[in-house]
Design an enzyme around this catalytic site. Structure first.
Site, PDB file in Angstrom:
ATOM      1  N   GLN A   6       3.392   9.866   0.758  1.00 33.19           N
ATOM      2  CA  GLN A   6       4.748   9.001   0.989  1.00 33.19           C
ATOM      3  C   GLN A   6       5.764   9.394  -0.337  1.00 33.19           C
ATOM      4  OE1 GLN A   6       2.543   5.267   2.024  1.00 33.19           O
ATOM      5  NE2 GLN A   6       4.362   4.989   2.991  1.00 33.19           N
TER       6      GLN A   6
ATOM      7  N   GLY B 204       0.819  -1.281   0.048  1.00 29.16           N
ATOM      8  CA  GLY B 204      -0.121  -0.159  -0.044  1.00 29.16           C
ATOM      9  C   GLY B 204       0.864   1.114   0.003  1.00 29.16           C
TER      10      GLY B 204
ATOM     11  N   HIS C 135      -4.288   1.906   7.807  1.00 28.13           N
ATOM     12  CA  HIS C 135      -3.020   2.183   7.716  1.00 28.13           C
ATOM     13  C   HIS C 135      -2.804   3.644   6.979  1.00 28.13           C
ATOM     14  CE1 HIS C 135       1.595   1.612   7.931  1.00 28.13           C
ATOM     15  NE2 HIS C 135       1.452   2.208   7.030  1.00 28.13           N
ATOM     16  N   GLU C 136      -3.391   3.516   5.513  1.00 26.04           N
ATOM     17  CA  GLU C 136      -3.371   4.241   4.344  1.00 26.04           C
ATOM     18  C   GLU C 136      -4.013   5.497   4.486  1.00 26.04           C
ATOM     19  OE1 GLU C 136      -0.734   3.910   2.542  1.00 26.04           O
ATOM     20  OE2 GLU C 136      -0.530   1.669   2.953  1.00 26.04           O
TER      21      GLU C 136
ATOM     22  N   CYS D 292       5.937   0.018   7.255  1.00 24.96           N
ATOM     23  CA  CYS D 292       5.514   1.210   6.514  1.00 24.96           C
ATOM     24  C   CYS D 292       6.816   1.587   5.598  1.00 24.96           C
ATOM     25  CB  CYS D 292       5.296   2.228   7.320  1.00 24.96           C
ATOM     26  SG  CYS D 292       4.808   4.029   6.437  1.00 24.96           S
ATOM     27  N   LEU D 293       6.648   1.753   4.320  1.00 20.99           N
ATOM     28  CA  LEU D 293       7.802   2.126   3.470  1.00 20.99           C
ATOM     29  C   LEU D 293       8.282   3.595   3.896  1.00 20.99           C
ATOM     30  CD1 LEU D 293       6.085   1.180   0.162  1.00 20.99           C
ATOM     31  CD2 LEU D 293       7.933  -0.251   1.377  1.00 20.99           C
TER      32      LEU D 293
ATOM     33  N   HIS E 287      -2.195   7.900   6.757  1.00 21.63           N
ATOM     34  CA  HIS E 287      -1.236   8.653   6.021  1.00 21.63           C
ATOM     35  C   HIS E 287      -1.942   9.827   5.544  1.00 21.63           C
ATOM     36  CE1 HIS E 287       2.700   6.596   6.032  1.00 21.63           C
ATOM     37  NE2 HIS E 287       2.081   5.273   5.712  1.00 21.63           N
TER      38      HIS E 287
HETATM   39 NI    NI Z   1       2.808   3.232   5.586  1.00 17.25          NI
END
Ligand code: NI
Length: 175
Positions: A51, A46, A136-137, A94-95, A140
């Site tokens: 991000q 995701g 989670h997204e 998380c990236l 963000h």
């Molecule tokens: Ni993340």
């Protein structure tokens, strides 16, 4: 299509509240294509617009297993319209906080309202990994990170670690 740079903790842009998408134009479509390419290359399941440094309320996701065919999902202006009282705990990563994983408790089931790529309003129910990932997204795009859901002690420790790593990297660039 292009791979964009994923911004990382402690980049302050991760705390921005992203703007709603008003029109799904060529720029938004190009952003979404790039986000998929960036997410697959990382690899991740995701990714939110912020991000890659774009504060638009856009989320891409693909929860298919490695060897399955791609199952691209796009959520524009997503919002949680209902959350179950029942909670469940999943390990999250998380990236933007690479190689850090922690158990996070969230509502086990949610309902999401969003626009699809054609600008059509849709609603979908999510449970399991899908529920975890979409929450989670959506966090963000509201400037919230999964580490905000863990203990302050653990959160402070990971922020400190990433802040130190960023400073070391900056020094290397200067040298
Ligand atoms: Ni993340």
């Amino acid at each position: 299509m292009a791979i964009r740079e994923i911004i990382k903790l402690p980049d302050k842009r991760l705390r921005l509240v992203s703007e709603p998408v008003k029109k799904i134009d060529a720029g938004i479509r190009a952003l979404i294509d790039d986000m998929f390419e960036t997410m697959y290359a990382a690899p991740g399941i995701g990714l939110a617009g912020i991000q890659v440094g774009v504060d638009k309320r856009v989320v891409v996701m693909d929860l298919s297993k490695k060897d399955d065919t791609q199952k691209r999902q796009v959520f524009i202006n997503p919002e949680v319209t209902w959350a179950s009282d029942e909670k469940s705990t999943h390990e999250e990563g998380c990236l933007s906080i690479p190689e850090y994983y922690e158990e996070v408790e969230r509502p086990a089931e949610v309902k999401i309202k969003y626009l699809d790529l054609d600008g059509k309003s849709r609603e979908i129910a999510a449970e399991g990994l899908f529920a975890t990932c979409i929450q989670h997204e959506i966090d963000h795009i509201n400037g919230v990170l999964f580490i905000d859901h863990i203990s302050k002690l653990k959160r402070d420790r990971v922020i400190k670690k990433f802040t130190k790593a960023a400073k070391t990297a900056a020094k290397k660039v200067e040298a």
